[in-house]
Design an enzyme around this catalytic site. Structure first.
Site, PDB file in Angstrom:
ATOM      1  N   LYS A 183       0.836  -1.198   0.000  1.00 26.92           N
ATOM      2  CA  LYS A 183       0.000   0.000   0.000  1.00 26.92           C
ATOM      3  C   LYS A 183       0.878   1.259   0.000  1.00 26.92           C
ATOM      4  CE  LYS A 183      -3.563  -2.421   2.742  1.00 26.92           C
ATOM      5  NZ  LYS A 183      -4.377  -2.330   3.983  1.00 26.92           N
ATOM      6  N   TYR A 232     -12.014  -2.869  -2.715  1.00 30.02           N
ATOM      7  CA  TYR A 232     -12.503  -3.066  -1.342  1.00 30.02           C
ATOM      8  C   TYR A 232     -14.030  -3.185  -1.271  1.00 30.02           C
ATOM      9  CZ  TYR A 232      -7.979  -2.342   1.016  1.00 30.02           C
ATOM     10  OH  TYR A 232      -6.702  -2.476   1.494  1.00 30.02           O
ATOM     11  N   ASN A 236      -1.343  -0.307   7.612  1.00 29.40           N
ATOM     12  CA  ASN A 236      -0.739  -1.636   7.834  1.00 29.40           C
ATOM     13  C   ASN A 236       0.031  -2.162   6.625  1.00 29.40           C
ATOM     14  OD1 ASN A 236      -2.918  -2.320   6.276  1.00 29.40           O
ATOM     15  ND2 ASN A 236      -3.878  -3.675   7.769  1.00 29.40           N
ATOM     16  N   HIS A 260      -1.466  -5.586   1.605  1.00 24.07           N
ATOM     17  CA  HIS A 260      -2.726  -6.305   1.442  1.00 24.07           C
ATOM     18  C   HIS A 260      -2.442  -7.690   0.869  1.00 24.07           C
ATOM     19  CE1 HIS A 260      -6.725  -7.427  -0.003  1.00 24.07           C
ATOM     20  NE2 HIS A 260      -6.114  -7.798  -1.112  1.00 24.07           N
ATOM     21  N   GLU A 263      -9.265 -10.624  -7.358  1.00 23.48           N
ATOM     22  CA  GLU A 263      -8.319  -9.509  -7.236  1.00 23.48           C
ATOM     23  C   GLU A 263      -7.247  -9.557  -8.327  1.00 23.48           C
ATOM     24  OE1 GLU A 263      -9.042  -8.771  -2.447  1.00 23.48           O
ATOM     25  OE2 GLU A 263      -7.160  -9.702  -3.083  1.00 23.48           O
TER      26      GLU A 263
END
Ligand code: RTP
Length: 155
Positions: free
Chosen positions: A16, A56, A119, A122, A133
């Site tokens: 990310k 998402y 975080n 992913h 995805e």
């Protein structure tokens, strides 16, 4: 024992914007690579907010959905497809729990992150999500076919 391409599992992994901005690309790739998984697709993308919302879509009812999509589209993301036996489940193990406060030391989030909204990585959470995805982020021509050994070219 020979393993055919069709049997090999693939997962979608993204570093990310916070992971990229913090200079953690090599560190993260290295952990997957040293484990023995194979990188079969990689690119740098700045997703649009619309694209982030597609990625998402499962979380659209959550209060943090809009902020999360803004964040994912805030800068370069490293989109990757990793291949190998058990890569979906084990990839999640390498990544660690969603909340870095709960991720074990030794995991990517446990070692390198502090808060859930930042975080750094992913990973697809199951075979169906992995397929969806990978299809969302990559075209088939952007992924290499599996090769038995690392190098195919003979000179
Ligand atoms: P990921 O999909 O990114 O691997 O994360 P995950 O499955 O471990 O967690 P998930 O529940 O799918 O949440 C996706 C991402 O949303 C952010 N999040 N923020 N503010 C919050 O309470 C909150 N909860 C989740 C995290 O960045 C999480 O990775």
């Amino acid at each position: 024992q020979e393993v055919h391409a069709a049997e090999l599992e693939r997962t979608f992994i993204a570093i990310k914007p916070d992971g990229v901005q913090r200079g953690l690309i090599a560190e993260i790739i290295s952990r997957f690579e040293r484990k023995g998984f194979k990188l079969v697709g990689i690119k740098v993308v700045v997703p649009t907010k619309d694209f982030a919302q597609k990625h998402y879509h499962d979380l659209k009812e959550r209060p943090f959905f809009s902020g999360l999509c803004d964040f994912l589209s805030s800068g370069p993301v490293i989109a990757m497809v990793w291949e190998g036996e058990g890569v979906i489940k084990y990839g999640r193990k390498l990544i660690g729990a969603t909340d870095p406060q709960k991720s074990e030391p030794g995991t990517i989030r446990g070692d390198l992150a502090v808060v859930v909204g930042r975080n750094i990585i992913h990973g697809s959470d199951g075979p169906e999500t992995a397929k969806d995805e990978i299809n969302l982020w990559f075209t088939p021509s952007e992924l290499v076919a599996h090769m038995k050994s690392g190098v195919k070219v003979e000179i």
